[in-house]
Structures are given as structure tokens and as C-alpha cells.
Design a protein around this motif. Structure first.
Motif, PDB file in Angstrom:
ATOM      1  N   GLN A   1       0.816  -1.222   0.000  1.00  0.00           N
ATOM      2  CA  GLN A   1       0.000   0.000   0.000  1.00  0.00           C
ATOM      3  C   GLN A   1       0.854   1.279   0.000  1.00  0.00           C
ATOM      4  O   GLN A   1       0.443   2.320   0.484  1.00  0.00           O
ATOM      5  CB  GLN A   1      -0.966  -0.020   1.206  1.00  0.00           C
TER       6      GLN A   1
ATOM      7  N   VAL B   1      -5.771  -3.635  -5.890  1.00  0.00           N
ATOM      8  CA  VAL B   1      -6.040  -4.264  -4.599  1.00  0.00           C
ATOM      9  C   VAL B   1      -5.031  -5.393  -4.438  1.00  0.00           C
ATOM     10  O   VAL B   1      -4.546  -5.965  -5.434  1.00  0.00           O
ATOM     11  CB  VAL B   1      -7.505  -4.744  -4.503  1.00  0.00           C
ATOM     12  N   CYS B   2      -4.738  -5.704  -3.187  1.00  0.00           N
ATOM     13  CA  CYS B   2      -3.576  -6.525  -2.874  1.00  0.00           C
ATOM     14  C   CYS B   2      -3.568  -7.923  -3.521  1.00  0.00           C
ATOM     15  O   CYS B   2      -2.630  -8.284  -4.233  1.00  0.00           O
ATOM     16  CB  CYS B   2      -3.515  -6.635  -1.356  1.00  0.00           C
TER      17      CYS B   2
ATOM     18  N   ASN C   1      -9.166 -10.441  -3.120  1.00  0.00           N
ATOM     19  CA  ASN C   1      -8.596 -11.036  -1.907  1.00  0.00           C
ATOM     20  C   ASN C   1      -9.422 -12.248  -1.493  1.00  0.00           C
ATOM     21  O   ASN C   1     -10.647 -12.218  -1.540  1.00  0.00           O
ATOM     22  CB  ASN C   1      -8.646 -10.035  -0.754  1.00  0.00           C
TER      23      ASN C   1
ATOM     24  N   LYS D   1       4.591 -11.143   3.354  1.00  0.00           N
ATOM     25  CA  LYS D   1       3.192 -11.254   2.912  1.00  0.00           C
ATOM     26  C   LYS D   1       3.071 -11.681   1.445  1.00  0.00           C
ATOM     27  O   LYS D   1       3.869 -11.263   0.607  1.00  0.00           O
ATOM     28  CB  LYS D   1       2.526  -9.882   3.093  1.00  0.00           C
TER      29      LYS D   1
ATOM     30  N   HIS E   1      -0.596 -12.743   0.508  1.00  0.00           N
ATOM     31  CA  HIS E   1      -2.057 -12.749   0.358  1.00  0.00           C
ATOM     32  C   HIS E   1      -2.537 -13.962  -0.432  1.00  0.00           C
ATOM     33  O   HIS E   1      -3.668 -13.998  -0.921  1.00  0.00           O
ATOM     34  CB  HIS E   1      -2.560 -11.457  -0.302  1.00  0.00           C
TER      35      HIS E   1
ATOM     36  N   ARG F   1     -10.386 -14.593  12.824  1.00  0.00           N
ATOM     37  CA  ARG F   1      -9.364 -14.349  11.802  1.00  0.00           C
ATOM     38  C   ARG F   1      -7.989 -14.034  12.391  1.00  0.00           C
ATOM     39  O   ARG F   1      -7.114 -13.535  11.699  1.00  0.00           O
ATOM     40  CB  ARG F   1      -9.770 -13.163  10.928  1.00  0.00           C
TER      41      ARG F   1
ATOM     42  N   HIS G   1       0.748  -0.424   4.955  1.00  0.00           N
ATOM     43  CA  HIS G   1      -0.682  -0.768   4.910  1.00  0.00           C
ATOM     44  C   HIS G   1      -1.342  -0.486   6.257  1.00  0.00           C
ATOM     45  O   HIS G   1      -0.707  -0.600   7.296  1.00  0.00           O
ATOM     46  CB  HIS G   1      -0.775  -2.271   4.596  1.00  0.00           C
ATOM     47  N   TRP G   2      -2.631  -0.158   6.234  1.00  0.00           N
ATOM     48  CA  TRP G   2      -3.390  -0.007   7.471  1.00  0.00           C
ATOM     49  C   TRP G   2      -3.390  -1.289   8.281  1.00  0.00           C
ATOM     50  O   TRP G   2      -3.189  -2.330   7.689  1.00  0.00           O
ATOM     51  CB  TRP G   2      -4.825   0.464   7.198  1.00  0.00           C
TER      52      TRP G   2
ATOM     53  N   HIS H   1       0.169  -1.693  -4.608  1.00  0.00           N
ATOM     54  CA  HIS H   1      -0.822  -0.675  -5.006  1.00  0.00           C
ATOM     55  C   HIS H   1      -0.596   0.500  -4.079  1.00  0.00           C
ATOM     56  O   HIS H   1       0.189   0.402  -3.116  1.00  0.00           O
ATOM     57  CB  HIS H   1      -2.270  -1.190  -4.879  1.00  0.00           C
TER      58      HIS H   1
ATOM     59  N   LYS I   1      -7.885   2.060  -1.595  1.00  0.00           N
ATOM     60  CA  LYS I   1      -7.415   1.979  -2.998  1.00  0.00           C
ATOM     61  C   LYS I   1      -8.620   1.616  -3.865  1.00  0.00           C
ATOM     62  O   LYS I   1      -9.603   2.321  -3.852  1.00  0.00           O
ATOM     63  CB  LYS I   1      -6.262   0.981  -3.125  1.00  0.00           C
TER      64      LYS I   1
HETATM   65  O1  LIG Z   1     -11.547  -7.521   3.844  1.00  0.00           O
HETATM   66  N1  LIG Z   1     -10.395  -7.823   4.159  1.00  0.00           N
HETATM   67  O2  LIG Z   1     -10.138  -8.774   4.899  1.00  0.00           O
HETATM   68  C1  LIG Z   1      -9.316  -7.067   3.606  1.00  0.00           C
HETATM   69  C2  LIG Z   1      -9.593  -6.059   2.711  1.00  0.00           C
HETATM   70  C3  LIG Z   1      -8.549  -5.315   2.161  1.00  0.00           C
HETATM   71  C4  LIG Z   1      -7.267  -5.606   2.534  1.00  0.00           C
HETATM   72  O3  LIG Z   1      -6.261  -4.825   2.034  1.00  0.00           O
HETATM   73  S1  LIG Z   1      -5.285  -5.404   0.980  1.00  0.00           S
HETATM   74  O4  LIG Z   1      -4.358  -4.305   0.656  1.00  0.00           O
HETATM   75  O5  LIG Z   1      -4.556  -6.490   1.592  1.00  0.00           O
HETATM   76  O6  LIG Z   1      -6.055  -5.777  -0.176  1.00  0.00           O
HETATM   77  C5  LIG Z   1      -6.984  -6.608   3.441  1.00  0.00           C
HETATM   78  C6  LIG Z   1      -8.016  -7.352   3.986  1.00  0.00           C
END
Ligand SMILES: O=[N+]([O-])c1ccc(OS(=O)(=O)O)cc1
Length: 548
Positions: free
Chosen positions: A14, A52-53, A74, A101, A103, A146, A234-235, A329, A341
Motif C-alpha cells: 500500500q 487491490v492486494c 482477496n 506477505k 495474500h 481471523r 498498509h493499514w 498498489h 485503494k
Molecule cells: O476484507 N479484508 O479482509 C481485507 C480487505 C482489504 C485488505 O487490504 S489489501 O491491501 O490487503 O487488499 C486486506 C483485507
């Protein structure tokens, strides 16, 4: 220096392209990433194949478009038959190792169907996107089912951070003046210092793990590609001291947005602006909380990369390691009244890309900036080339960037593509768009950025006259805009109808198709003479090979 270099492929999650000083940020100084750019080539027009990731990364790791690998959002498993960069590198005798990471979601049904034990070596490769997982951590460990306990949680426990969720209580929380623990899942807490010292944070931990892998690889001796894949910036947005208060309101660049954008009558764009994250990041107060933390996370990443690069110099690894730095991204941060994003303005879909190749062939391009249009899927064939893999054009859709790195002709690309499947989103729900129809596709040729939105009017930006992408020309009657849209439609149709999934068409399979007549399969031949002149061999010389 041996002939085969190693490759360190660093990905930040991100990270917007313009939050690095080498890409022009006026207040965020990233000297170590800038120094990498001075050692290599900085790409100014690098685009990811999805904003998106998950799908972006599956494209990066397969070297293929989203429509080709099929993992469109995702959580969508990458189907069992999708070969990845790791598989190609292993075939060539190199290790492909993951630290961080991806994903990646395993195709468990596909594995069961083929009788593959997920714990077997093949099962692990299939579950980990073709990588050897030295460390796998996708970074989000909420207080819920989770949580997904990680090796980083074990590390925190071992260092005395005792909790049922060490990630949440230490890495992902801050402590206020009264001593209260406050979660970074809530944006209001972004400016608190994380409840963990910098040296035990996720970014520092992952940097340490990469060094441990490289120590291991030095003993092992095989060439390697290490994907060092950082979870941040990333958040959730929170960063340890001293990074949490290095930046404040005075360092925040003005948002790129216009009143006209906010009044859009495009239903899909309107639905984006109504989504929670966009409403949130449209507020100055939110930007003032989050952007300093985001900048701190990037500064911390840069410092850790400085530590890593110095260590590699000391160990003699730098002279034989190609380093690529990029992200999956960007992040809107309130630009265009949007957050997170998921759409195609440059801050979401254009990423930083720097490649520093230590080989003498790259001496001529050190410190240069390339304005070539490149795609994230171009990295896979570039890495394959460096590690001596046979090119696989029937599988890999990206194009090898080595000619650019080595200052010779041979790379060309007229447009870049990116795709998004928003079936999961508030936008689809509020518009009542079906899961099947909830998709958009972007094509960008360096000037015109054209986005088709199934069921809605297209969006068009002219980046030559409107570099900030504020003026949607998707419904403009201007002859130049009508013509641009027709041209982009035609280009998208050509792209969509070409081969994307003919992955078993190896050169030997293709060569065999042409030898039917020589092999005695005769279609439409009249006589022996015609056969002889077409194949160069006599009909009478055809002979059975017998029972084998
Ligand atoms: O919904 N989720 O679990 C989610 C959504 C976006 C996300 O951000 S991403 O950059 O990893 O796509 C991560 C998890």
C-alpha cells in the motif's frame, strides 16, 4: 562475482509512488530508497494489474493478468494449475523464498482433487504461491476468528510481550497519556506511538528475518530470489516511536481533489464516494491523523532498508544481488475524496519501481529514470532472465525489463492494463450490481486512461492536459475524446481476445502441430506427387514405428 546473480525483491504494501523523496515528496525524505534508485533505474510509469492486494500480487507472482490467473479479489484461491515465478525459478535450480506477505489463498479443493497433501513439499509450494516460505505473515491479526497466530506473535511472546493477541496489543495498539491501550483499527488512534519499540515492530522483525534467510542462503550456495514483502505501510496505520511524531499537519501535502468530482453524476463514482472509507478520508481531521502515521511508517521502512543494505554490503552480498523495490498498489489518502485503494487514479494504481542491477551490463543506466510504460507482471520475466530460466512466453504475459536495465533496445509496451472485481464492496451493494457484473477494467496508453465500468458509462482521463485526473471525459462529445474512447475500446478488445490461458502450448507442443503431414496424417492430399512436393518426403517412405 559469479555469473548468476541473486535477486532481492522488496515489496511494501500500500505504498503510494509519490511518498518517497526520489518520486518527489517534499517532506518525506527516504535517503536509502533514493540511494537504491541512484544505483539502478527508477521507473516513473509502473502500473499494477489490480488496485487491490490479492489480485495485484497474484499477477506479480505469476507474471500474468488477473483475467488470466482468475484470482480476482482477496481471498480467492489461486487455482492449482497456475504456475508461478517460484516454480519457474526452481526448475532452473534457484531457490524462491518468501519472507513476509503474499495474500495467497490455497486452492484446497484443487489439491484434494489431485490427491496432493497440503503438508507435502508440493502442497506447501501450491499453498504458498510457489514460494519456499521462510516466513509467511499477511499481517492482519484481529481479535476474532481471523486472528491467525503467526511466528511474529511467538517472537513477541518470547520477548516478554505477553498477551492472547500480542500483535493486536503491542504492534497494533497505542497507549495514551493515561496509560490506556487503544487499538489502531480505529483511525482516531493513528498518531499514538505503537505499544512496541521500533526494534520489535513488524517492519524491523521482517528485516531481521530477511537477513537470517540470507545467512542461510550463503551456507546453502544455490542462487536465490528472496521476496521480502513488508506488511507496512498498509493499514492499520500506527508506527512506533520516534516515527509517530516525526511528521505533523505541516508536512501533509494538499489533497488532489475538486468540488466537481464530489458532485459526480457517474453512479459508480458516486457510490465510491459514499463508501465509508471514502467519506472518512474526505475529512481533513482524518487525513491529519492518518497521513503523519503513514509517513512515519514509510520513514521507518526506509531506515530498515538502510540497515539491510549496509548489512548486505558488509557481507559482500550487494555486489551479486539485484534489488527490486516496489509496492502492490497505493493509497488514496483523501485524494479525489477517496480512501484506501480499489480504483485507478495514479495514487492507487501506479507504484514505485526501482531496480538496481549490480552487473556491469547495467553500468550505463545507473541513476537514470525510465518513462517506459511498464506493468508489475514485467518483473517475473526480468527475474527469470537474471536467474537463467528459459523464457516461457506461453505462460508469462509480462515483458522482460532487462533491455531497459542494460540500455539496449528490445522492450516495448503501448498500454498497461489493470482490473478490479468489486463484487464484495459497499459500491456493489448500494448500486445493486450483481457479483457477475461488478467489475471494471483500465487501459492506459501514457496519455489516455480509459476505464470501462460494466453497466455504467466509461471514465476517461487525459493525463496530458489533466495530470491530476480531475476531469472525467468518459461521456464528453469532444471529437478527440470520442476518438480516444473508440481507440481504447478497440485496444481492450484486442487484449481481451488474445490468448490468456494457453499455458500448455510449449514450443514443443506447438512444433508438433505443424508436422501432421510428415507424420502421415494427410488432410486433402490428392496424390503422391502432391505429398512429395508439400513435405519433401515420398508417400511410399512413410513407415510405422511399430509397437513400442
Ligand atoms: O476484507 N479484508 O479482509 C481485507 C480487505 C482489504 C485488505 O487490504 S489489501 O491491501 O490487503 O487488499 C486486506 C483485507
Amino acid at each position: 562475482m559469479t555469473d548468476t546473480p541473486n535477486v532481492l525483491w522488496i515489496m511494501a504494501d500500500q505504498l503510494r509512488f509519490d511518498y518517497l523523496s526520489c518520486y518527489g515528496h517534499p517532506h518525506l525524505h527516504t535517503p536509502h530508497i533514493d540511494a537504491l534508485a541512484k544505483r539502478g533505474v527508477q521507473f516513473d510509469h509502473a502500473y499494477v494489474q489490480s488496485p487491490v492486494c490479492g489480485p495485484s500480487r497474484m499477477s506479480a507472482y505469476t507474471g500474468r493478468y488477473v483475467r488470466s490467473h482468475g484470482s480476482t479479489w482477496n481471498g480467492m484461491p489461486l487455482r492449482i494449475g497456475e504456475p508461478t515465478l517460484g516454480d519457474h525459478l526452481r526448475e532452473a535450480g534457484a531457490r524462491a523464498v518468501l519472507v513476509g506477505k503474499t495474500h495467497m489463498i490455497a486452492d484446497k479443493e484443487g489439491m484434494a482433487w489431485l490427491g496432493i497433501d497440503p503438508e507435502s513439499e508440493i502442497g506447501v509450494h501450491r499453498s504458498e504461491c510457489g514460494f519456499e516460505p521462510f516466513e509467511r505473515d499477511d499481517g492482519l491479526h484481529p481479535d476474532s476468528a481471523r486472528q491467525n497466530w503467526s511466528a511474529y506473535d511467538d517472537y513477541l511472546l518470547a520477548h516478554g510481550y505477553d498477551s492472547d493477541n500480542p500483535w493486536e496489543d503491542f504492534a497494533n495498539s497505542g497507549v495514551d497519556e493515561t496509560g490506556e491501550l487503544l487499538s489502531a483499527w480505529l483511525l482516531k488512534n493513528s498518531r499514538l506511538p505503537a505499544n512496541v519499540p521500533e526494534e520489535h515492530s513488524e517492519t524491523a522483525y521482517m528485516t531481521d528475518r530477511a537477513m537470517e534467510f540470507m545467512e542461510d542462503a550463503m551456507q546453502d550456495g544455490r542462487p536465490w530470489m528472496c521476496h521480502l514483502s513488508y506488511i507496512k505501510p498498509h493499514w492499520p496505520y500506527i508506527v512506533p516511536a520516534p516515527y509517530h511524531d516525526m511528521y505533523n499537519e505541516t508536512h501533509i501535502v494538499d489533497p488532489i481533489r475538486s468540488d466537481a468530482e464530489r458532485k459526480t453524476d457517474h453512479p459508480l463514482m458516486g457510490a465510491y464516494l459514499d463508501a465509508r472509507v471514502c467519506r472518512s478520508f474526505s475529512r481533513d481531521h482524518v487525513r491529519e491523523h492518518v497521513i503523519p502515521a503513514y509517513m512515519g511508517l514509510i520513514k521507518q521502512l526506509d531506515d530498515n532498508l538502510g540497515r539491510l543494505f549496509a548489512w548486505m554490503d558488509e557481507k559482500g552480498l550487494s555486489e551479486n544481488t539485484i534489488i527490486a523495490f516496489t509496492s502492490d498498489h497505493g493509497d488514496y489518502m483523501g485524494d479525489h475524496w477517496m480512501g484506501d485503494k480499489d480504483f485507478y487514479h495514479d495514487m492507487a494504481v501506479k507504484v514505485p519501481l526501482i531496480i538496481a542491477d549490480p552487473r556491469p551490463a547495467a553500468d550505463a543506466t545507473r541513476g537514470t529514470v525510465s518513462d517506459a510504460l511498464v506493468e508489475m507482471i514485467d518483473l517475473a520475466p526480468t527475474i527469470m532472465n537474471a536467474l537463467g530460466c528459459t523464457p516461457k512466453p506461453h505462460i508469462i504475459e509480462g515483458r522482460d525489463l532487462t533491455p531497459i536495465l542494460h540500455d539496449r533496445a528490445g522492450f516495448s509496451r503501448q498500454y498497461v492494463i489493470s482490473e478490479h472485481d468489486y463484487h464484495w464492496s459497499e459500491m456493489a451493494a448500494s448500486l445493486g450490481v450483481s457479483q457477475e457484473d461488478a467489475h471494471t477494467t483500465m487501459i492506459f496508453d501514457g496519455r489516455w486512461k480509459y476505464i470501462i465500468c460494466e453497466g455504467f458509462a466509461p471514465v476517461l482521463f487525459d493525463l496530458q492536459n489533466d495530470p491530476n485526473e480531475l476531469n472525467d471525459l468518459g461521456r464528453s462529445d469532444g471529437p478527440e475524446h470520442v476518438e480516444a474512447r473508440a481507440r481504447m475500446d478497440a485496444a481492450l478488445l484486442r487484449w481481451a481476445t488474445r490468448h490468456h490461458t494457453r499455458v500448455t502450448a510449449t514450443p514443443s507442443v506447438l512444433a508438433r502441430q505443424k508436422t501432421a503431414a510428415k507424420d502421415g496424417i494427410l488432410i486433402g492430399f490428392w496424390d503422391e506427387e502432391e505429398y512429395l512436393s508439400a513435405t519433401g518426403q515420398a508417400f511410399g517412405d512413410l513407415a510405422p514405428s511399430g509397437k513400442r
